[in-house]
Design an enzyme around this catalytic site. Structure first.
Site, mmCIF file in Angstrom:
data_model
loop_
_atom_site.group_PDB
_atom_site.id
_atom_site.type_symbol
_atom_site.label_atom_id
_atom_site.label_comp_id
_atom_site.label_asym_id
_atom_site.label_seq_id
_atom_site.Cartn_x
_atom_site.Cartn_y
_atom_site.Cartn_z
ATOM 1 N N LYS A 76 1.045 -0.993 -0.151
ATOM 2 C CA LYS A 76 -0.260 -0.384 -0.223
ATOM 3 C C LYS A 76 0.698 1.146 0.412
ATOM 4 O O LYS A 76 1.964 1.279 0.459
ATOM 5 C CB LYS A 76 -0.977 -0.603 1.683
ATOM 6 N N SER A 151 -9.573 1.849 3.696
ATOM 7 C CA SER A 151 -8.500 3.001 2.423
ATOM 8 C C SER A 151 -7.779 2.009 1.802
ATOM 9 O O SER A 151 -6.695 2.150 0.707
ATOM 10 C CB SER A 151 -7.918 3.722 3.255
ATOM 11 N N SER A 175 -9.604 -0.422 7.574
ATOM 12 C CA SER A 175 -8.901 0.176 6.440
ATOM 13 C C SER A 175 -8.474 -1.301 5.367
ATOM 14 O O SER A 175 -7.955 -1.357 4.455
ATOM 15 C CB SER A 175 -7.813 1.198 6.014
#
Lengths: 476, 95
Positions: A76, A151, A175
């Site tokens: 990420k 996210s 997330s």
């Protein structure tokens, strides 16, 4: 090439010579290319990954390879990887190149993992739909008109679409788990302090956890075993020994356990009916097996989210003060003096949601309101933690949905921020109290969108949490 | 209404942010909505409850004070939008 559900199958085929690391990397590079429309990867390290694969193939021949030889990983865009770009999906970090690697990344590389690229996410990990990225929306591979969750949205889609074997995400309020549930994959948020946060771009430091997304629990257990544990660069990391997670993945079904669910999380009219049905089926299955599943009351349920948002916005406003245009990243060209430089850089560099959270955090930390909001929320946080610990005195796990609905269409939350906040209602408790939680696949809704089941455990009970999850996935 | 134009301006200055008028109106609306929603916490009795500050349960993590290399000067300057050989450069501060 097969879509390998477990890394152990990859290792078997590497050993037998059926595949090589290089062919594995080539396969994933072509998958990434063919799924470009999903907007998952912000950078793909193709040449580097291929070169590394050749080296690892040599090592395999000589039998000197690490435990993660053949493991292809995506990061990420909040996790530092030396000499590679990092932007937290924000304009404000335009052009930034990491000067060191996160501890987690160092440990993965030391075992011969291959990092294939950097994954899109919500800006500074703030969001529940991945619609807050400076690099555009990420599409859910099950239905391209729907969000992947957030996210770590792209990190979940990468696993869903077999673009890599493992994604390393971050979970501040759900997330990792919520996108995992929207995409039908497995996502683990460990106990706070189990993994080092060194090299993770900070959002809310007392909530942030690096988390792992994969296709199977056993892959996640292997990663956890390798990356967890003490770190000289993060003094908050727990000094507790890291269990051999991979060796203790068998759930003993003869030993009867007690499972709780918070009544309002399931007996709730706002919950999508198919999710309710899917979870009730799991509960019925567990009862058939002789385990106890009971509803418990949790009167503080409705204040968990506001507590979370007061504290995370406060911590975010402080953490994000470092982005000032002086030391790295973007600097506005429209400023004539220092104060203007700060303000214009930040106003042009940050997106809408990030600015909103910085403003809220600055407000709740401002002198006249500090006690009324910030201190109050810290007190309520203690109460939530104590009440949650009380449940675990009597029960092994807490079951809940991961989100009130399956993946919504794009634009569903664009007008009302509180509606987006509510998407986190079931996942934030684990972060508020610091306990581990996992999302596992739990069927599909009428439109064939994945449903996720969340299981939460007591502090440092990842071992039991993973073996129980593995059992549920394989048997129910 | 907790936030009005004046408080928004003050908070924005503290956060080193600028908002254009239209953007400011929307921000005021959203912040008031969210802050009002946050006030639910007032319904919880927290008398005699200590604030929870640290989530990690490690206490006094100490180590020997050994000198080790950290980020070099060159690497530290590498990402700067404006620099000279030794320093970050910013607009002139002293007249």
């Amino acid at each position: 090439m097969t879509n390998y559900i477990t890394f152990s199958a990859i290792q078997n085929d590497l050993k037998s010579g059926k595949i090589t690391c290089k062919s594995l990397v080539e396969h994933h590079l072509s998958r990434i290319e063919s799924k470009k429309n999903l907007n998952v990867f912000l950078s793909v390290y193709a040449d580097e990954a291929l070169a590394k694969a050749e080296k690892i193939d040599e090592k395999i021949k000589n039998n000197t390879q690490g435990r993660l030889a053949g493991m292809i990983i995506g990061l990420k865009d909040v996790i530092c990887y030396e000499n590679h770009p990092l932007q937290a999906s924000s304009r404000i970090l335009d052009g930034f190149v990491s000067q060191f690697s996160a501890t987690i990344v160092e440990r993965l590389l030391a075992e011969d993992a291959i990092i294939i690229g950097r994954q899109n996410c919500d800006e500074f990990a703030m969001g529940s739909t991945n619609e807050n990225s400076a690099f555009g929306n990420v599409l859910n591979d099950a239905d391209n008109s729907r969000v992947p969750g957030g996210s770590s949205g792209a990190s979940a889609v990468a696993i869903q679409a077999d673009l890599c074997q493992i994604s390393i995400g971050s979970d501040t309020g759900g997330s990792v788990r919520q996108p995992a549930s929207f995409c039908g994959v497995v996502g683990l948020k460990p106990t706070y302090s189990r993994l080092s946060r060194y090299g993770l771009a900070a959002y809310a430091s007392s909530f942030d956890c690096i988390g792992v997304i994969g296709k199977s629990v056993e892959d996640i257990a292997l990663i956890m075993e390798i990356v967890a544990g003490k770190d000289d660069f993060d003094s908050t990391v727990s000094s507790k020994d890291v269990p051999k997670y991979t060796q203790n993945l068998t759930f003993d079904n003869n030993k009867k356990i007690k499972i709780a669910y918070i009544k309002e999380t399931i007996e709730n009219d706002a919950l999508q009916p198919e999710i309710k049905t899917a979870i009730n089926q799991k509960i019925a299955f567990l009862r058939e097996q002789g385990h106890t599943v009971e509803a418990v009351d949790f009167p503080l349920l409705s204040v968990i989210l506001p507590t979370y948002y007061i504290l995370t916005t406060a911590e975010a406003s402080s953490n994000l003060s470092r982005y000032d245009g002086v030391k790295y990243g973007f600097r506005s060209k429209n400023a004539e003096n220092l104060e203007q430089m700060y303000k214009k850089t930040r106003s042009e560099g940050f997106g809408k949601t990030v600015k909103e959270r910085i403003m809220l955090g600055t407000f709740v930390l401002s002198a006249s309101y500090y006690d009324a909001y910030y201190t109050k929320a810290q007190k309520v946080r203690r109460l939530i933690q104590e009440k949650t610990e009380e449940i675990f005195k009597e029960y092994n796990f807490i079951l809940s949905p991961n989100a009130p609905t399956t993946a919504p269409k794009f634009g569903s939350f664009s007008e009302d921020p509180i509606q987006m906040y509510l998407a986190d209602i079931f996942s934030v408790q684990a972060n508020v109290v610091g306990m581990p939680a996992i999302s596992i696949p739990c069927g599909k809704d009428n439109e064939n969108m994945p449903i996720g089941l969340q299981i939460m455990a007591d502090f440092f009970e990842e071992e039991k949490l993973m073996s129980f999850s593995d059992y549920l996935i394989k048997n129910s | 209404m907790i936030i009005n134009k004046e408080t928004l301006k003050n908070i924005a200055h503290l956060a080193r942010l600028d908002f254009e008028e239209k953007e400011a109106d929307k921000m005021i609306l959203n912040m008031n909505k969210i802050l009002t929603w946050m006030e639910q916490l007032n319904e919880v009795n927290t008398d005699n409850v200590m604030p929870l500050i640290h989530i990690s349960r490690e206490i006094n993590v100490l180590r020997e004070d050994v000198v080790k290399p950290s980020l070099s000067h060159e690497k530290g300057l590498l990402n700067a939008p404006k620099k000279d050989s030794n320093y970050f450069r910013v607009p002139k501060v002293i007249e």
